[in-house]
Design a protein around this motif. Structure first.
Motif, mmCIF file in Angstrom:
data_model
loop_
_atom_site.group_PDB
_atom_site.id
_atom_site.type_symbol
_atom_site.label_atom_id
_atom_site.label_comp_id
_atom_site.label_asym_id
_atom_site.label_seq_id
_atom_site.Cartn_x
_atom_site.Cartn_y
_atom_site.Cartn_z
ATOM 1 N N TYR A 84 0.823 -1.209 0.000
ATOM 2 C CA TYR A 84 0.000 0.000 0.000
ATOM 3 C C TYR A 84 0.853 1.253 0.000
ATOM 4 O O TYR A 84 0.636 2.169 -0.799
ATOM 5 N N TRP A 85 1.824 1.312 0.884
ATOM 6 C CA TRP A 85 2.687 2.488 0.928
ATOM 7 C C TRP A 85 3.517 2.621 -0.350
ATOM 8 O O TRP A 85 3.795 3.728 -0.803
ATOM 9 N N LEU A 86 3.916 1.500 -0.933
ATOM 10 C CA LEU A 86 4.658 1.544 -2.192
ATOM 11 C C LEU A 86 3.803 2.155 -3.294
ATOM 12 O O LEU A 86 4.233 3.069 -4.008
ATOM 13 N N CYS A 87 2.583 1.652 -3.446
ATOM 14 C CA CYS A 87 1.682 2.169 -4.475
ATOM 15 C C CYS A 87 1.346 3.633 -4.208
ATOM 16 O O CYS A 87 1.329 4.454 -5.133
ATOM 17 N N LEU A 88 1.108 3.978 -2.952
ATOM 18 C CA LEU A 88 0.792 5.357 -2.590
ATOM 19 C C LEU A 88 1.961 6.277 -2.914
ATOM 20 O O LEU A 88 1.763 7.377 -3.465
ATOM 21 N N LEU A 89 3.174 5.862 -2.615
ATOM 22 C CA LEU A 89 4.355 6.676 -2.895
ATOM 23 C C LEU A 89 4.514 6.909 -4.393
ATOM 24 O O LEU A 89 4.776 8.038 -4.834
ATOM 25 N N LEU A 90 4.357 5.856 -5.175
ATOM 26 C CA LEU A 90 4.506 5.983 -6.625
ATOM 27 C C LEU A 90 3.463 6.932 -7.205
ATOM 28 O O LEU A 90 3.775 7.773 -8.061
ATOM 29 N N LEU A 91 2.225 6.821 -6.753
ATOM 30 C CA LEU A 91 1.170 7.694 -7.260
ATOM 31 C C LEU A 91 1.366 9.128 -6.791
ATOM 32 O O LEU A 91 1.080 10.074 -7.532
ATOM 33 N N ALA A 92 1.855 9.306 -5.561
ATOM 34 C CA ALA A 92 2.101 10.652 -5.051
ATOM 35 C C ALA A 92 3.217 11.329 -5.835
ATOM 36 O O ALA A 92 3.126 12.515 -6.183
ATOM 37 N N LEU A 93 4.271 10.596 -6.142
ATOM 38 C CA LEU A 93 5.385 11.159 -6.911
ATOM 39 C C LEU A 93 4.983 11.433 -8.355
ATOM 40 O O LEU A 93 5.504 12.367 -8.979
ATOM 41 N N ALA A 94 4.068 10.609 -8.873
ATOM 42 C CA ALA A 94 3.621 10.811 -10.258
ATOM 43 C C ALA A 94 2.717 12.019 -10.410
ATOM 44 O O ALA A 94 2.503 12.507 -11.523
#
Length: 367
Positions: A86-96
Motif C-alpha cells: 500500500y505504501w509503495l503504491c501510494l508513494l509511486l502515485l504521489a510522486l507521479a
C-alpha cells in the motif's frame, strides 16, 4: 482462501474495466453492464474474508490461551500484510502527481498513509478510488483488536461471546449510519460535509456502514469451526445456489428492489450469500476444483497488490493507447487482457520484491 481472494480482486477489476470502456449488453431481463458494475461486491467478499480470517485463529485457541494472549503478534501481522504494498503504491502515485509539492496534496498523502482519507469527501477518491476500502479495513483491524481485548478484560471470550459482541458492534455501527442517513436537515449544522443529508459519500465509505458485513465473516468462522470438514454434496449445492442467486440479483432489476437505504452491497442478502459460499467452499469438490487451480491461487497470492495497482495500470494503459492513437475503446476485451497482464506483472514484482521479503523477515523474527 487464495482462490476466493482472486475472485474478489477480479470482480473489482471488472467494475473499473466497465467504467473505463463502457462495455455492456442486455439479454432480456439480464443486464451485463449492471452485473459488471456490481463487481464492487468483490469488496464485500474481501470484508467477509477479513472477518473470517481474523476470527478463525481465535476460535481455534483453547479458552485459557484466549484469556492469556488472544492475539499474538497481531499488529505486526496486520502491518506486514497491508503496509508494504500500500505504501509503495501510494508513494509511486504521489510522486507521479504534478502537484506533489503543494500543502493540500501533502496533507492528502498523509491522510492516505494513516488510513484517514475516507473521513473527507475530497480525499476519498483523490489519489486512487480503490484506496477507500483500505482505510475501512485498517479501521476494522483496530475495532477487532479493541473488542477482543474488551472481552478478555471482562473474562468471557468464548465463541458465542465473540459473535454476540461483534453483532452488537455491527448493530451499533449500522444504527449510527442509518440515523445519519435520515438525519433531518435542521440537525445538520454540526455534521461534517459528506456524512448526512443529500451528500453521504463519507458515510457510504465509512467503517460504521460496513461493520455488519465484517460480522458475517466472523459468523462464518464460527460456523466453519463446528461443521464437519468432509467434502459433501450439500456444499456443492450450497455453492451453486449462492452463485446463481448472486448473479440473478446483481445482474437484474432485483438489484434495485433489494437495495436498502443506509446499507451497502444489497445487505443483508448478498453478504449472507457470500458467507454461505465461504463456509461451503472448503467442503465442496466443485468449488475447490476452481479455486485450487494454479493460476487462480497465484492471483490470490498477489491479490492485494493486484487490487492496489489495477486502476493506476488501467489509467496508464488508456493514456498510452491514446498517445499512440490506438482505439482501445472499440477493443474492450483486448484492453482488459492487456491491462490485467500489466497489473499482474506489477503485483508480482511488488509481492516478490517488497511483500514477501518483509513477511519472511517477520516470520524469522518471531520464530
Amino acid at each position: 482462501m487464495d482462490g476466493l481472494r482472486a475472485l474478489a480482486c477480479s470482480l473489482v477489476f471488472a467494475v473499473h474495466w466497465q467504467q473505463t470502456t463502457g462495455v455492456g449488453r442486455t439479454f432480456g431481463p439480464f443486464d451485463f453492464k449492471r452485473l459488471l458494475l456490481n463487481g464492487n461486491t468483490g469488496v464485500a467478499l474481501f470484508m467477509v474474508l477479513s472477518g473470517y480470517l481474523l476470527s478463525l485463529p481465535l476460535y481455534s485457541m483453547p479458552i485459557e490461551q484466549r484469556l492469556r494472549r488472544p492475539l499474538p503478534h497481531y499488529w505486526r501481522n496486520r502491518a506486514c500484510r497491508i503496509l508494504p504494498a500500500y505504501w509503495l503504491c501510494l508513494l509511486l502515485l504521489a510522486l507521479a502527481s504534478a502537484n506533489f509539492r503543494s500543502p493540500a496534496h501533502l496533507l492528502d498523502v498523509l491522510l492516505h498513509a494513516t488510513f484517514l482519507h475516507n473521513f473527507r469527501p475530497e480525499t476519498i477518491y483523490s489519489i486512487s478510488s480503490p484506496f477507500w476500502a483500505i482505510a475501512v479495513f485498517a479501521q476494522f483491524y483496530v475495532v477487532f483488536y479493541l473488542v477482543v481485548v474488551a472481552l478478555r478484560v471482562v473474562g468471557t471470550i468464548a465463541d458465542r461471546a465473540i459473535v454476540i459482541a461483534f453483532f452488537l458492534v455491527a448493530v451499533g455501527g449500522q444504527g449510527i449510519a442509518t440515523a445519519m442517513f435520515y438525519l433531518p436537515s435542521d440537525m445538520m449544522l454540526d455534521v461534517p460535509d459528506g456524512w448526512s443529508g443529500a451528500n453521504t459519500i463519507c458515510l457510504e465509505h465509512s467503517l460504521v456502514i460496513h461493520l455488519p458485513i465484517f460480522w458475517f465473516g466472523i459468523v462464518a468462522g464460527a460456523i466453519h469451526r463446528r461443521l464437519p470438514k468432509d467434502h459433501n454434496f450439500i456444499a456443492d449445492v450450497g455453492i451453486l445456489t449462492s452463485v446463481i442467486l448472486m448473479v440473478i440479483i446483481l445482474g437484474t432489476d432485483l438489484d434495485e428492489h433489494l437495495q436498502i437505504e443506509g446499507t451497502r452491497y444489497n445487505f443483508p442478502i448478498i453478504p449472507s450469500l457470500l458467507a454461505a459460499a465461504l463456509v461451503a467452499t472448503p467442503r465442496s469438490r466443485l468449488a475447490l476444483a476452481i479455486v485450487e487451480m494454479r493460476a487462480v491461487r497465484w492471483l490470490g497470492v498477489v491479490s492485494y497488490a493486484f487490487y492496489l495497482f489495477h486502476l493506476p495500470a488501467m489509467e496508464a494503459m488508456a493514456r498510452i493507447a491514446s498517445e499512440f492513437q490506438i482505439p482501445w475503446q472499440t477493443h474492450p476485451l483486448a484492453f482488459g487482457i492487456t491491462t490485467s497482464a500489466a497489473t499482474f506483472v506489477a503485483s508480482h514484482l511488488s509481492y516478490q520484491l517488497v511483500e514477501r521479503p518483509l513477511q519472511s523477515r517477520f516470520r524469522k523474527s518471531v520464530a
